[in-house]
Design an enzyme around this catalytic site. Structure first.
Site, PDB file in Angstrom:
ATOM      1  N   ARG A   1     -18.500  -2.014   4.660  1.00  0.00           N
ATOM      2  CA  ARG A   1     -18.976  -2.233   5.979  1.00  0.00           C
ATOM      3  C   ARG A   1     -18.388  -2.942   7.256  1.00  0.00           C
ATOM      4  NH1 ARG A   1     -23.581  -0.049   6.704  1.00  0.00           N
ATOM      5  NH2 ARG A   1     -25.336   0.025   4.401  1.00  0.00           N
TER       6      ARG A   1
ATOM      7  N   LYS B   1     -10.523  -9.632  -2.401  1.00  0.00           N
ATOM      8  CA  LYS B   1     -10.126 -10.688  -2.803  1.00  0.00           C
ATOM      9  C   LYS B   1     -11.089 -11.402  -3.624  1.00  0.00           C
ATOM     10  CE  LYS B   1     -12.415 -13.926  -0.601  1.00  0.00           C
ATOM     11  NZ  LYS B   1     -13.079 -14.301  -1.271  1.00  0.00           N
TER      12      LYS B   1
END
Length: 317
Positions: free
Chosen positions: A16, A96
């Protein structure tokens, strides 16, 4: 010129956040959202004004109206989604850490290189202009020390991704990658590391702290924890100048440079030029230029970080 279009894989908090950054960036838009739940994909697609929503990552990656895939799934699913995107010839920005294990990361990089498809780890810290300023300023002289911590008290829930080994949980992969990553960016890869910490009942690392050691005596003092609220600040010390980076150091809004022969120098981030925008722009530029890797976040450095974090994890009893 037409917009650069994104497909977002997953619908969690980071999906989001980055989706909103894409929507705010001129010349970009979210074209599609994919999830294992069609209802969740449709809900996020509506929020981001995306045209399409899919109940599978296969359908998302096959969408001809998508230029690049942003992989926002839990760590353990990064390889699966990236494989689909690479096979479809889509540029990939993968959250990541690049993968849950060094082996998964190596496979992902090999597939991208063999296919000639752009792949980059979404280490937004590297694209923050204030971090880049520190990296490139010669006034530091010889940098001797990096100190950084990232920790918060996370409620223990063995089913939550932070605590679940099958989802790539643990403090090192989720939080430690930032202090370790700052050291890697500023000082390079260490010659040795000395890490201590503790394990959660599920077996993931709950905390890790220690030193990264370099041949000339340079060092980095780093800590990551799911058990306590750390300062989440950083400091880079050179022979001629020091940078103090307030919390959150991985996404600073300001930094202060000080030295014996200078007045304190404050630098403030332009809100429109944050790390999310930087990494999104890098993917678009690389795609336009035909590049398959980023010089700002090279794949070899992502692989080296995966190995370093795995080494650190092995040192925790």
């Amino acid at each position: 010129m037409r917009d650069f279009t994104w497909g977002i894989a997953a619908t969690g908090g980071i999906a989001r956040t980055v989706g909103a950054a894409i929507a705010a960036e001129p010349g970009m838009r979210v074209a599609a959202v994919g999830s294992r739940s069609l209802a969740r994909a449709q809900a996020l697609a509506a929020t981001l004004e995306a045209e399409s929503a899919y109940g599978s990552y296969e359908q998302l990656c096959a969408d001809p109206g998508v230029d690049a895939i942003y992989v926002a799934t839990p760590h353990a699913q990064h390889l699966q989604v990236a494989e689909l995107a690479i096979a479809a010839g889509k540029a990939v920005l993968c959250e990541k850490p690049l993968a849950a294990t060094p082996d998964d990361a190596e496979k992902m990089v090999r597939l991208a290189r063999e296919a000639g498809v752009f792949l980059m780890e979404a280490m937004w810290m590297r694209f923050n202009p204030l971090i880049r300023l520190i990296k490139g300023d010669p006034r530091f002289g010889e940098i001797r020390s990096v100190q950084a911590t990232f920790g918060f008290a996370a409620p223990y829930d063995p089913a939550h991704r932070l605590w679940a080994p099958e989802l790539g949980g643990g403090a090192l992969l989720d939080l430690g990658i930032y202090p370790f990553g700052l050291a890697q960016l500023i000082l390079g890869m260490p010659a040795d590391l000395r890490i201590t910490g503790s394990l959660a009942p599920t077996g993931v690392d709950a905390e890790a702290a220690g030193a990264l050691l370099y041949p000339g005596g340079e060092h980095a003092l780093v800590a990551a924890s799911l058990l306590g609220n750390y300062p989440n600040t950083a400091c880079v010390v050179g022979t001629q100048m020091r940078a103090d980076i307030p919390a959150p150091f991985w996404a600073p809004q300001r930094i202060v440079l000080t030295g014996p022969s200078m007045e304190p120098e404050e630098h403030v981030l332009d809100p429109a030029d944050n790390g999310y925008a930087g990494e999104l722009r890098e993917v678009r530029a690389a795609t336009a230029e035909g590049r398959t890797e980023s010089s700002i976040m090279p794949l070899d450095e992502s692989l080296a970080m995966m190995g370093l974090l795995a080494d650190a994890r092995r040192q925790i009893a």
